[in-house]
Design an enzyme around this catalytic site. Sequence first.
Site, PDB file in Angstrom:
ATOM      1  N   CYS A  16     -20.161 -27.704 -26.771  1.00  0.00           N
ATOM      2  CA  CYS A  16     -20.261 -28.457 -28.005  1.00  0.00           C
ATOM      3  C   CYS A  16     -21.702 -28.891 -28.258  1.00  0.00           C
ATOM      4  O   CYS A  16     -22.608 -28.572 -27.503  1.00  0.00           O
ATOM      5  CB  CYS A  16     -19.371 -29.698 -27.929  1.00  0.00           C
ATOM      6  SG  CYS A  16     -17.676 -29.368 -27.413  1.00  0.00           S
ATOM      7  N   LEU A  62     -16.898 -26.539 -30.003  1.00  0.00           N
ATOM      8  CA  LEU A  62     -16.540 -25.132 -29.802  1.00  0.00           C
ATOM      9  C   LEU A  62     -15.367 -25.140 -28.840  1.00  0.00           C
ATOM     10  O   LEU A  62     -15.517 -25.511 -27.672  1.00  0.00           O
ATOM     11  CB  LEU A  62     -17.721 -24.349 -29.224  1.00  0.00           C
ATOM     12  CG  LEU A  62     -17.442 -22.891 -28.845  1.00  0.00           C
ATOM     13  CD1 LEU A  62     -17.086 -22.072 -30.081  1.00  0.00           C
ATOM     14  CD2 LEU A  62     -18.644 -22.281 -28.131  1.00  0.00           C
ATOM     15  N   VAL A 122     -28.737  -5.142 -23.801  1.00  0.00           N
ATOM     16  CA  VAL A 122     -29.521  -4.905 -25.012  1.00  0.00           C
ATOM     17  C   VAL A 122     -30.553  -3.817 -24.741  1.00  0.00           C
ATOM     18  O   VAL A 122     -31.095  -3.716 -23.637  1.00  0.00           O
ATOM     19  CB  VAL A 122     -30.205  -6.209 -25.485  1.00  0.00           C
ATOM     20  CG1 VAL A 122     -31.253  -6.683 -24.489  1.00  0.00           C
ATOM     21  CG2 VAL A 122     -30.816  -6.037 -26.867  1.00  0.00           C
ATOM     22  N   SER A 176     -23.599 -14.979 -17.347  1.00  0.00           N
ATOM     23  CA  SER A 176     -24.982 -14.501 -17.348  1.00  0.00           C
ATOM     24  C   SER A 176     -25.617 -14.789 -15.993  1.00  0.00           C
ATOM     25  O   SER A 176     -25.185 -15.686 -15.264  1.00  0.00           O
ATOM     26  CB  SER A 176     -25.773 -15.184 -18.471  1.00  0.00           C
ATOM     27  OG  SER A 176     -27.079 -14.676 -18.557  1.00  0.00           O
ATOM     28  N   GLY A 177     -26.664 -14.027 -15.663  1.00  0.00           N
ATOM     29  CA  GLY A 177     -27.205 -14.057 -14.303  1.00  0.00           C
ATOM     30  C   GLY A 177     -28.425 -14.909 -14.084  1.00  0.00           C
ATOM     31  O   GLY A 177     -29.102 -14.750 -13.063  1.00  0.00           O
TER      32      GLY A 177
END
Length: 609
Positions: free
Chosen positions: A2, A51, A295, A378-379
């Site tokens: 949020c 969220l 990406v 994610s890393g």
Amino acid sequence: MCGIVGWTDFTRDLSQEHTTLQRMTGTMALRGPDAAGTWLGPHTALGHRRLSIIDLEGGTQPAVASTEPHQEPVVLVYSGEVYNFRELRAALETRGHRFTTRSDTEVVLRSYLEWGAACVDHFNGMFAFAVWDARREELLLARDRIGIKPLYYFAYPGGILFASEPKGIMANPLFQPVVEEDSLPILFNARLALPGETPLRGLRELRPGHILRFSRSGSHEYPYWRLVSREHRDDLTTTVTTVRDLLEDIVDRQLVADVPRSAMMSGGLDSTIMSALANRRLNAAGEGPLHTFAVEFAGDEKDFKPTELRPERDAPYARLASRHLGTVHHNITLHTDDVLAALSAARRARDLPSLGQFDTSMYLLFKAIREQSTVALSGEAADEVFGGYPWYHDERLVWRDRFPWIGDAPRLADAFAPDLHRRVRPADAENDRYLTLKAEVPRLPGEQGLNARMREVMYYSLKGPLAYLLDRKDRMSMAVGLEVRVPYCDHRLVEYVWNVPWEMKNADGRWKSLLRLAFADVLPQETLDRPKSGYPGTHDPAYDAEVMRSIDKVLSDPSSPLHGVFDPQRVEGLTRSGSKTMTWLNSSHLLLPILEVDAWMRAYNVSLA
């Protein structure tokens, strides 16, 4: 996940400040697209944008609890996830607490009612929250141990403003954005900022692992957690097993959600390990396979130029790893026009000067992920925790008594106009920050030589580059309503690996040895052998040319807020120096902050004092 804002002031009645609070809360709309809420009292106003991740129907905020004997409210606004909320809920129920939702929000509130500020000691997760306790007339701000979730504040006589992002504070007319000359070194290289430091006058970020109390007597910020150096007694086999067990538990915990989940997977060691564990867990639960994302840039096949930090392209390795693991993989291909078109959105998400194409490409990547899922792994932190960066393995840089990731590279601040350069003394400013962090390193009594020095080097990385990467990850993901979770930032893992001696971290003579040894059985050989490669950037000559043209325009524009800050001849000298560095892709990357700071100062009406 949020966005939160708030305002406490003991000199005025805030119950009538609906308009200002709504304006502050509205700046968090992208962080929380699903719901909004506000709460106003005589001396505190709180706002929240949601969220929805866990208990989609419950968990609305601000969350309010009435307390005996006079029913004074305790009010919470909270951003993040507490992964052990189910265990905490069970423990609180045995202590008499009753719950009306399945959300971790209610667990955080009830934990505060049970343990006060010490509730943070019980949390495993990423979080930033504020509690207004009317019983004590006190505002409490808290942030997770590693600093995954942001929380900024501005204190003034009698009052304090706070928000998940600076824009929430800037929406209040009490704050005026001003940069003083002494802050210019960190304005143009945010990795130099000390924990809590920002380039804007009076604006602070609550430091990771810290609590701030604000009451009529003033404010007090203090740590509730810090790294502690202890003798590591486990042998290599036990250490490797412990790392594996920890990561398996961490990934399992961080997959808890009532929405679709995915992972970023570049084909490197740490992201592929994380994806392998997540994919196995989802398949076992009948919810797989995992969707993974990377990406790449159109034209990379011909334009890509290897550097020490980025020796190879990600896309081929990501596809190979996906085939090996059995994930559903998505390579998001970006064109230069895509990157340029999204610059303004990424800048708005950052609030502070952006990283240009690196922010924008991540913004577009997260936007694509959001079409498939609401939570992504994610890393970040694997390199800082396990020793993955090239500068950890360059003896010359390791032993140089300065920040190792900069080394002898050119500094943009070296191009300041002569009079400004003499006043600001950027080399001294950099050295002062280096020595400040060096004095903070939690040392192990009797430790000497390489182990002692590597403890320092890794501490600098945790406090500088990692903080900046986490900030970028949070801004770009939340701008598209995506929650990104970072398993390698789990404080249990960080605490354990912190005390593993360097010879174990480098046990097989290569980067991130512990991860390689712990997960050799689940990864393709190509991933195990792949050297560290940083987050990719475009190598399109057209992009670089556009950046350099824009920088030239800024330097020659008398209306620019940076007019007089730089000496154009010194800037030209940096582009011709040919100096190599692990950090910058090329000259346009080195000079990019000129363009981004100019754009930021114009957009936010920032003045230079």
